[in-house]
Design a protein around this motif. Structure first.
Motif, PDB file in Angstrom:
ATOM      1  N   VAL A   1       0.867  -1.170   0.000  1.00 22.37           N
ATOM      2  CA  VAL A   1       0.000   0.000   0.000  1.00 22.37           C
ATOM      3  C   VAL A   1       0.908   1.225   0.000  1.00 22.37           C
ATOM      4  O   VAL A   1       1.768   1.372   0.866  1.00 22.37           O
ATOM      5  CB  VAL A   1      -0.896   0.031   1.263  1.00 22.37           C
ATOM      6  N   THR A   2       0.729   2.110  -0.984  1.00 25.60           N
ATOM      7  CA  THR A   2       1.518   3.329  -1.068  1.00 25.60           C
ATOM      8  C   THR A   2       0.591   4.522  -0.930  1.00 25.60           C
ATOM      9  O   THR A   2      -0.400   4.628  -1.654  1.00 25.60           O
ATOM     10  CB  THR A   2       2.271   3.417  -2.413  1.00 25.60           C
TER      11      THR A   2
ATOM     12  N   ARG B   1       4.408  14.080   0.112  1.00 26.85           N
ATOM     13  CA  ARG B   1       4.964  13.112   1.054  1.00 26.85           C
ATOM     14  C   ARG B   1       4.439  11.740   0.653  1.00 26.85           C
ATOM     15  O   ARG B   1       3.274  11.593   0.304  1.00 26.85           O
ATOM     16  CB  ARG B   1       4.540  13.442   2.482  1.00 26.85           C
ATOM     17  N   CYS B   2       5.306  10.753   0.743  1.00 25.92           N
ATOM     18  CA  CYS B   2       4.945   9.415   0.291  1.00 25.92           C
ATOM     19  C   CYS B   2       5.450   8.384   1.292  1.00 25.92           C
ATOM     20  O   CYS B   2       6.548   8.530   1.826  1.00 25.92           O
ATOM     21  CB  CYS B   2       5.570   9.183  -1.083  1.00 25.92           C
ATOM     22  N   TRP B   3       4.646   7.369   1.577  1.00 30.52           N
ATOM     23  CA  TRP B   3       5.071   6.279   2.434  1.00 30.52           C
ATOM     24  C   TRP B   3       4.392   4.999   1.980  1.00 30.52           C
ATOM     25  O   TRP B   3       3.354   5.032   1.344  1.00 30.52           O
ATOM     26  CB  TRP B   3       4.839   6.584   3.912  1.00 30.52           C
ATOM     27  N   SER B   4       5.021   3.877   2.315  1.00 36.00           N
ATOM     28  CA  SER B   4       4.538   2.565   1.879  1.00 36.00           C
ATOM     29  C   SER B   4       4.473   1.590   3.037  1.00 36.00           C
ATOM     30  O   SER B   4       5.263   1.678   3.977  1.00 36.00           O
ATOM     31  CB  SER B   4       5.505   1.984   0.854  1.00 36.00           C
TER      32      SER B   4
ATOM     33  N   THR C   1      -7.415   4.773   6.498  1.00 32.16           N
ATOM     34  CA  THR C   1      -7.000   5.895   5.662  1.00 32.16           C
ATOM     35  C   THR C   1      -5.513   6.210   5.763  1.00 32.16           C
ATOM     36  O   THR C   1      -4.955   6.853   4.883  1.00 32.16           O
ATOM     37  CB  THR C   1      -7.794   7.175   6.016  1.00 32.16           C
ATOM     38  N   GLU C   2      -4.880   5.733   6.818  1.00 32.72           N
ATOM     39  CA  GLU C   2      -3.432   5.943   6.981  1.00 32.72           C
ATOM     40  C   GLU C   2      -2.616   4.846   6.324  1.00 32.72           C
ATOM     41  O   GLU C   2      -1.388   4.913   6.273  1.00 32.72           O
ATOM     42  CB  GLU C   2      -3.075   6.045   8.468  1.00 32.72           C
ATOM     43  N   GLY C   3      -3.279   3.784   5.858  1.00 36.42           N
ATOM     44  CA  GLY C   3      -2.581   2.678   5.217  1.00 36.42           C
ATOM     45  C   GLY C   3      -2.254   1.524   6.145  1.00 36.42           C
ATOM     46  O   GLY C   3      -1.571   0.586   5.765  1.00 36.42           O
ATOM     47  N   HIS C   4      -2.761   1.579   7.384  1.00 33.87           N
ATOM     48  CA  HIS C   4      -2.494   0.536   8.362  1.00 33.87           C
ATOM     49  C   HIS C   4      -3.607  -0.508   8.368  1.00 33.87           C
ATOM     50  O   HIS C   4      -4.762  -0.201   8.124  1.00 33.87           O
ATOM     51  CB  HIS C   4      -2.351   1.130   9.767  1.00 33.87           C
ATOM     52  N   LEU C   5      -3.235  -1.728   8.693  1.00 30.88           N
ATOM     53  CA  LEU C   5      -4.187  -2.828   8.785  1.00 30.88           C
ATOM     54  C   LEU C   5      -5.071  -2.632  10.013  1.00 30.88           C
ATOM     55  O   LEU C   5      -4.589  -2.282  11.087  1.00 30.88           O
ATOM     56  CB  LEU C   5      -3.415  -4.148   8.894  1.00 30.88           C
TER      57      LEU C   5
END
Length: 100
Positions: A35-36, A47-50, A91-95
């Protein structure tokens, strides 16, 4: 045995002096899913995180697109089975988990 292979989500808030745009890209691969997240705020650099998750963690994953489809099916049936819980990505990309 449906599986999400790839999903793209985009959200944009048009505020006069400070527009915000968020994009989420999910792609399935041999070992699980990546997930990026990309965030643009005003004129600042994006800003980008994966995050990467293994197949075992994602068993039964219900991403946003599948969730909308499920909600429509449940609405047509006028019933929600008790204890309906799925792994999801917030929405933050966390499970996390989604319950209905």
């Amino acid at each position: 045995q449906l599986e999400t292979l790839e999903q793209e989500e985009q959200e944009r808030l048009e505020l006069r002096a400070h527009p915000i745009e968020r994009r989420t890209h999910m792609v399935s691969h041999q070992h699980g899913m990546t997930v990026t997240k990309t965030l643009w705020e005003g004129e600042a650099e994006p800003r980008c995180w994966s995050f990467s998750y293994g197949r075992a963690e994602l068993r039964g994953l219900l991403p946003e697109g599948a969730s909308l489809l499920l909600l429509r099916v449940l609405a047509c049936r006028w019933a929600v089975p008790p204890g309906l819980i799925f792994p999801s990505i917030n929405t933050e990309g966390h499970l996390c988990t989604s319950s209905y």
